[in-house]
Design a protein around this motif. Structure first.
Motif, PDB file in Angstrom:
ATOM      1  N   ASP A 187       0.837  -1.213   0.000  1.00  0.00           N
ATOM      2  CA  ASP A 187       0.000   0.000   0.000  1.00  0.00           C
ATOM      3  C   ASP A 187       0.865   1.253   0.000  1.00  0.00           C
ATOM      4  O   ASP A 187       1.883   1.307   0.710  1.00  0.00           O
ATOM      5  N   ILE A 188       0.420   2.255  -0.729  1.00  0.00           N
ATOM      6  CA  ILE A 188       1.070   3.570  -0.633  1.00  0.00           C
ATOM      7  C   ILE A 188       0.021   4.565  -0.165  1.00  0.00           C
ATOM      8  O   ILE A 188      -1.048   4.700  -0.768  1.00  0.00           O
ATOM      9  N   GLN A 189       0.320   5.213   0.939  1.00  0.00           N
ATOM     10  CA  GLN A 189      -0.689   6.040   1.602  1.00  0.00           C
ATOM     11  C   GLN A 189      -0.108   7.404   1.975  1.00  0.00           C
ATOM     12  O   GLN A 189       1.020   7.489   2.468  1.00  0.00           O
ATOM     13  N   LEU A 190      -0.876   8.448   1.743  1.00  0.00           N
ATOM     14  CA  LEU A 190      -0.480   9.771   2.233  1.00  0.00           C
ATOM     15  C   LEU A 190      -1.081   9.958   3.621  1.00  0.00           C
ATOM     16  O   LEU A 190      -2.232   9.596   3.852  1.00  0.00           O
ATOM     17  N   LYS A 191      -0.311  10.541   4.520  1.00  0.00           N
ATOM     18  CA  LYS A 191      -0.822  10.790   5.869  1.00  0.00           C
ATOM     19  C   LYS A 191      -0.698  12.289   6.136  1.00  0.00           C
ATOM     20  O   LYS A 191       0.411  12.829   6.092  1.00  0.00           O
ATOM     21  N   THR A 216       4.459  10.015   3.341  1.00  0.00           N
ATOM     22  CA  THR A 216       3.985   8.890   2.532  1.00  0.00           C
ATOM     23  C   THR A 216       4.438   7.618   3.214  1.00  0.00           C
ATOM     24  O   THR A 216       5.633   7.412   3.435  1.00  0.00           O
ATOM     25  N   ARG A 217       3.446   6.818   3.566  1.00  0.00           N
ATOM     26  CA  ARG A 217       3.723   5.603   4.320  1.00  0.00           C
ATOM     27  C   ARG A 217       3.466   4.411   3.423  1.00  0.00           C
ATOM     28  O   ARG A 217       2.532   4.430   2.620  1.00  0.00           O
ATOM     29  N   THR A 218       4.280   3.386   3.539  1.00  0.00           N
ATOM     30  CA  THR A 218       3.991   2.153   2.817  1.00  0.00           C
ATOM     31  C   THR A 218       3.753   1.042   3.840  1.00  0.00           C
ATOM     32  O   THR A 218       4.299   1.076   4.950  1.00  0.00           O
ATOM     33  N   ALA A 219       2.928   0.083   3.457  1.00  0.00           N
ATOM     34  CA  ALA A 219       2.581  -1.002   4.383  1.00  0.00           C
ATOM     35  C   ALA A 219       2.191  -2.216   3.565  1.00  0.00           C
ATOM     36  O   ALA A 219       1.688  -2.069   2.444  1.00  0.00           O
ATOM     37  N   SER A 220       2.367  -3.405   4.134  1.00  0.00           N
ATOM     38  CA  SER A 220       1.943  -4.568   3.355  1.00  0.00           C
ATOM     39  C   SER A 220       0.419  -4.663   3.320  1.00  0.00           C
ATOM     40  O   SER A 220      -0.116  -5.371   2.477  1.00  0.00           O
ATOM     41  N   SER A 221      -0.265  -3.916   4.197  1.00  0.00           N
ATOM     42  CA  SER A 221      -1.660  -3.517   4.012  1.00  0.00           C
ATOM     43  C   SER A 221      -2.004  -2.652   5.214  1.00  0.00           C
ATOM     44  O   SER A 221      -1.240  -2.607   6.185  1.00  0.00           O
ATOM     45  N   HIS A 222      -3.117  -1.957   5.145  1.00  0.00           N
ATOM     46  CA  HIS A 222      -3.570  -1.172   6.293  1.00  0.00           C
ATOM     47  C   HIS A 222      -4.773  -1.821   6.955  1.00  0.00           C
ATOM     48  O   HIS A 222      -5.546  -1.147   7.636  1.00  0.00           O
ATOM     49  N   ILE A 223      -4.920  -3.131   6.767  1.00  0.00           N
ATOM     50  CA  ILE A 223      -6.041  -3.832   7.409  1.00  0.00           C
ATOM     51  C   ILE A 223      -5.713  -3.991   8.891  1.00  0.00           C
ATOM     52  O   ILE A 223      -4.632  -4.475   9.246  1.00  0.00           O
ATOM     53  N   ARG A 224      -6.648  -3.567   9.728  1.00  0.00           N
ATOM     54  CA  ARG A 224      -6.419  -3.544  11.172  1.00  0.00           C
ATOM     55  C   ARG A 224      -7.446  -4.430  11.862  1.00  0.00           C
ATOM     56  O   ARG A 224      -8.488  -4.757  11.258  1.00  0.00           O
ATOM     57  N   ILE A 225      -7.210  -4.756  13.124  1.00  0.00           N
ATOM     58  CA  ILE A 225      -8.260  -5.447  13.883  1.00  0.00           C
ATOM     59  C   ILE A 225      -9.512  -4.596  13.821  1.00  0.00           C
ATOM     60  O   ILE A 225     -10.626  -5.101  13.647  1.00  0.00           O
ATOM     61  N   GLY A 226      -9.339  -3.275  13.901  1.00  0.00           N
ATOM     62  CA  GLY A 226     -10.475  -2.356  13.847  1.00  0.00           C
ATOM     63  C   GLY A 226     -11.284  -2.455  12.561  1.00  0.00           C
ATOM     64  O   GLY A 226     -12.479  -2.154  12.558  1.00  0.00           O
ATOM     65  N   THR A 227     -10.652  -2.853  11.462  1.00  0.00           N
ATOM     66  CA  THR A 227     -11.401  -3.022  10.207  1.00  0.00           C
ATOM     67  C   THR A 227     -12.417  -4.154  10.387  1.00  0.00           C
ATOM     68  O   THR A 227     -13.583  -4.038   9.992  1.00  0.00           O
ATOM     69  N   PHE A 228     -11.978  -5.251  11.014  1.00  0.00           N
ATOM     70  CA  PHE A 228     -12.891  -6.366  11.296  1.00  0.00           C
ATOM     71  C   PHE A 228     -13.966  -5.940  12.295  1.00  0.00           C
ATOM     72  O   PHE A 228     -15.125  -6.298  12.170  1.00  0.00           O
ATOM     73  N   GLN A 229     -13.545  -5.168  13.279  1.00  0.00           N
ATOM     74  CA  GLN A 229     -14.505  -4.763  14.326  1.00  0.00           C
ATOM     75  C   GLN A 229     -15.626  -3.896  13.753  1.00  0.00           C
ATOM     76  O   GLN A 229     -16.753  -3.961  14.220  1.00  0.00           O
ATOM     77  N   PHE A 230     -15.298  -3.101  12.753  1.00  0.00           N
ATOM     78  CA  PHE A 230     -16.319  -2.226  12.166  1.00  0.00           C
ATOM     79  C   PHE A 230     -17.497  -3.062  11.660  1.00  0.00           C
ATOM     80  O   PHE A 230     -18.656  -2.792  11.988  1.00  0.00           O
ATOM     81  N   ASN A 260      -3.917   0.512  20.456  1.00  0.00           N
ATOM     82  CA  ASN A 260      -5.350   0.333  20.270  1.00  0.00           C
ATOM     83  C   ASN A 260      -5.598  -0.672  19.144  1.00  0.00           C
ATOM     84  O   ASN A 260      -4.717  -0.897  18.315  1.00  0.00           O
ATOM     85  N   THR A 261      -6.805  -1.233  19.094  1.00  0.00           N
ATOM     86  CA  THR A 261      -7.025  -2.276  18.074  1.00  0.00           C
ATOM     87  C   THR A 261      -7.040  -1.691  16.663  1.00  0.00           C
ATOM     88  O   THR A 261      -6.816  -2.408  15.695  1.00  0.00           O
ATOM     89  N   ASP A 262      -7.289  -0.389  16.549  1.00  0.00           N
ATOM     90  CA  ASP A 262      -7.202   0.232  15.219  1.00  0.00           C
ATOM     91  C   ASP A 262      -5.752   0.487  14.824  1.00  0.00           C
ATOM     92  O   ASP A 262      -5.486   0.851  13.681  1.00  0.00           O
ATOM     93  N   ASN A 263      -4.840   0.306  15.761  1.00  0.00           N
ATOM     94  CA  ASN A 263      -3.425   0.455  15.445  1.00  0.00           C
ATOM     95  C   ASN A 263      -2.715  -0.892  15.465  1.00  0.00           C
ATOM     96  O   ASN A 263      -1.502  -0.956  15.675  1.00  0.00           O
ATOM     97  N   THR A 264      -3.478  -1.959  15.281  1.00  0.00           N
ATOM     98  CA  THR A 264      -2.901  -3.302  15.253  1.00  0.00           C
ATOM     99  C   THR A 264      -3.212  -3.922  13.895  1.00  0.00           C
ATOM    100  O   THR A 264      -4.374  -4.137  13.562  1.00  0.00           O
ATOM    101  N   THR A 265      -2.165  -4.185  13.128  1.00  0.00           N
ATOM    102  CA  THR A 265      -2.388  -4.688  11.769  1.00  0.00           C
ATOM    103  C   THR A 265      -2.578  -6.201  11.753  1.00  0.00           C
ATOM    104  O   THR A 265      -2.041  -6.922  12.596  1.00  0.00           O
ATOM    105  N   LEU A 266      -3.304  -6.671  10.752  1.00  0.00           N
ATOM    106  CA  LEU A 266      -3.445  -8.114  10.549  1.00  0.00           C
ATOM    107  C   LEU A 266      -2.154  -8.714  10.000  1.00  0.00           C
ATOM    108  O   LEU A 266      -1.888  -9.903  10.155  1.00  0.00           O
ATOM    109  N   SER A 267      -1.337  -7.893   9.361  1.00  0.00           N
ATOM    110  CA  SER A 267      -0.089  -8.390   8.773  1.00  0.00           C
ATOM    111  C   SER A 267       0.978  -8.637   9.834  1.00  0.00           C
ATOM    112  O   SER A 267       1.926  -9.363   9.593  1.00  0.00           O
TER     113      SER A 267
END
Ligand code: AMP
Ligand code: MG
Length: 479
Positions: free
Chosen positions: A100-104, A166-180, A241-248
């Protein structure tokens, strides 16, 4: 950039499309050429400042803000999401990894709530420094591709300079994504997300009888490994926090993080962590708690019989501490230079930390000093202590244990960093950039902490702890 945007294409209900703000006067502070090369980004034909400031949308980008929820300091917030981040898309690295390429800090999104969607220069440079140091230290982490100053002032406690990372990540999927989706009982979307996550991160899980249980197991294993790396470096994340915990299993969100100088398991730096929930020694317990929150979201996918689902997921969560312990032992054996396994090692490691407690011993230097000790010279280590009574007893045990190893000092030097991004150095670099437009300290510190194992003569100011012990040192979220 050759985008291949699966999140945008496959997960329609999981984000809001939006655009970056156009900053008034963007300037490129730092661009990570090595990372760009790894990601196969051809920088010849692009205007780096335009693209990484959000002024120009690169061809093939599908800019979006991701939806998520999350437990913040133990309290569930059903609606968070990227409030100041914008995913440009995914690229495939030279090694075939999807990134992932993300602007913050590129402006407001539908999930900004009361925030301005912006980021300050200080937090952006901090994340750049610390995430790149973590990468160099061998810790799974998101990375920094570019830092831009926007030429805009943003309102925080005082006026601050604005910036974009600009942040890169192997994905931005978080525990919080599942929780939503779990909290809204949207099980078909939850399944879609879980299937996507399995395909992206844990494709082997598909071959198991219960892929969702395997997803949980893999995510928990990677999280346990990650925390063992943090604990081996004295790293305190500060906002687990769970939104700051990645699945990767990558470290994400470098808001209030900091490395300990002097070892104290109760250390907390974050100004908002008033009860020490995310204190250094609590991190493994919190990671387990976070994985239990992930497990809850997966229950309906694991088994339609709720009791059976709970039983299967509970086993994985209960196993977490044992798995963490194994990774921690591995990490400590590596740092101690031990190639052999002895039953009594756990006790030796624990008692080493006991000798350090209440003794103002620098975490990073203590491990470097073990190399001298392995060569028969305890002076360097002893000099780090206020009181060496316990240490001297411990040294006898260490000497006995080390006699069965070969090349111990070499191994220890290879495995233990000399340079970490120490708080006082990071603060000084950020202050020079913020107050005097002087980026030289940032550049120099970045160079040093991204080669953390290389000995550098006359660079003691970068390897030493601060002269004054500042027990009130506080970090602040980059909000
Ligand atoms: P964090 O504590 O940095 O993980 O952020 C928690 C949540 O607050 C996330 O949903 C962020 O997107 C959001 N957030 C943080 N700072 C801002 C900001 N300046 N503007 C809008 N949203 C923000
Ligand atoms: Mg966050």
């Amino acid at each position: 950039m050759q985008f291949d945007n699966t999140y945008f294409n496959k997960l329609n209900d999981f984000y809001a499309e939006c655009d970056a703000d156009i900053p008034p006067n963007p300037e490129l502070i730092k661009f990570n050429k090595d990372l760009a090369t790894q990601l196969g980004i051809n920088t010849k034909n692009i205007n780096l400042t335009s693209i990484f400031s959000g002024s120009e949308k690169p061809k093939g980008a599908n800019t979006l803000a991701q939806i998520y929820a999350g437990h913040q300091f133990g309290h569930f917030n059903p609606q968070l999401g990227d409030g100041r981040a914008l995913l440009l898309g995914e690229v495939i690295s030279k090694k075939g990894k999807r990134i992932d390429i993300q602007l913050k800090g590129s402006g407001r999104t539908p999930f900004s709530r009361n925030g301005d969607g912006k980021a300050g220069l200080g937090p952006v440079l901090r994340e750049y420094l610390v995430s790149e140091a973590m990468y160099a230290l061998g810790v799974p982490t998101t990375r920094a591709l570019a830092a831009i100053s926007t030429g805009e002032n943003i309102q925080r406690d005082t006026n601050k300079k604005g910036a974009i990372l600009t942040r890169t990540a192997s994905s931005h999927i978080r525990i919080g994504t599942f929780q939503f989706f779990a909290s809204r009982k949207e099980n078909s979307k939850l399944k879609k997300l879980a299937d996507y996550t399995i395909a992206r991160h844990y494709p082997d899980a598909k071959n198991y009888e219960n892929p969702y249980l395997e997803l949980l197991r893999n995510a928990a294993n990677n999280q346990a490994y990650l925390i063992s790396k943090w604990m081996g470096l004295g790293f305190i994340h500060g906002v687990m926090n769970t939104d700051n915990t990645t699945l990767s299993g990558e470290t994400i969100d470098y808001g209030p993080c900091a490395f300990m100088d002097f070892y104290d398991p109760k250390t907390v730096f974050s100004s908002i962590d008033r009860n020490g929930r995310y204190a250094f020694s609590n991190q493994p317990l919190i990671a387990r708690w976070n994985m239990a929150r992930l497990a809850e979201t997966l229950l309906p996918l694991i088994n339609s019989d709720a009791n059976k689902a709970i039983e299967a997921a509970t086993e994985i969560i209960e196993n977490f501490s044992d798995i963490y312990e194994k990774f921690w032992l591995m990490e400590m054996r590596r740092k101690f230079g031990f190639k052999k396994n002895k039953e009594s090692d756990a006790e030796l490691f624990d008692s080493f930390f006991e000798t350090m407690t209440n003794n103002q011993v620098d975490f990073t230097q203590s491990f470097c000093a073990l190399a001298d000790l392995a060569e028969g010279n305890p002076t360097k280590l002893r000099n780090l202590y206020l009181d060496t009574k316990l240490l001297d007893e411990w040294i006898n045990i260490f000497n006995k244990r080390s006699s069965i190893e070969k090349n111990l000092a070499i191994n220890i030097r290879k495995e233990n960093p000399i340079f970490i991004p120490r708080n006082h150095l990071v603060e000084a670099a950020l202050n020079a950039a913020e107050l005097e437009d002087d980026y030289s300290q940032f550049q120099q510190l970045l160079e040093i902490v991204t080669s953390p194992f290389d000995e550098r003569p006359n660079k003691e100011i970068y390897s030493n702890p601060p002269i004054m012990v500042n027990s009130d040192y506080k970090t602040f979220c980059g909000t």
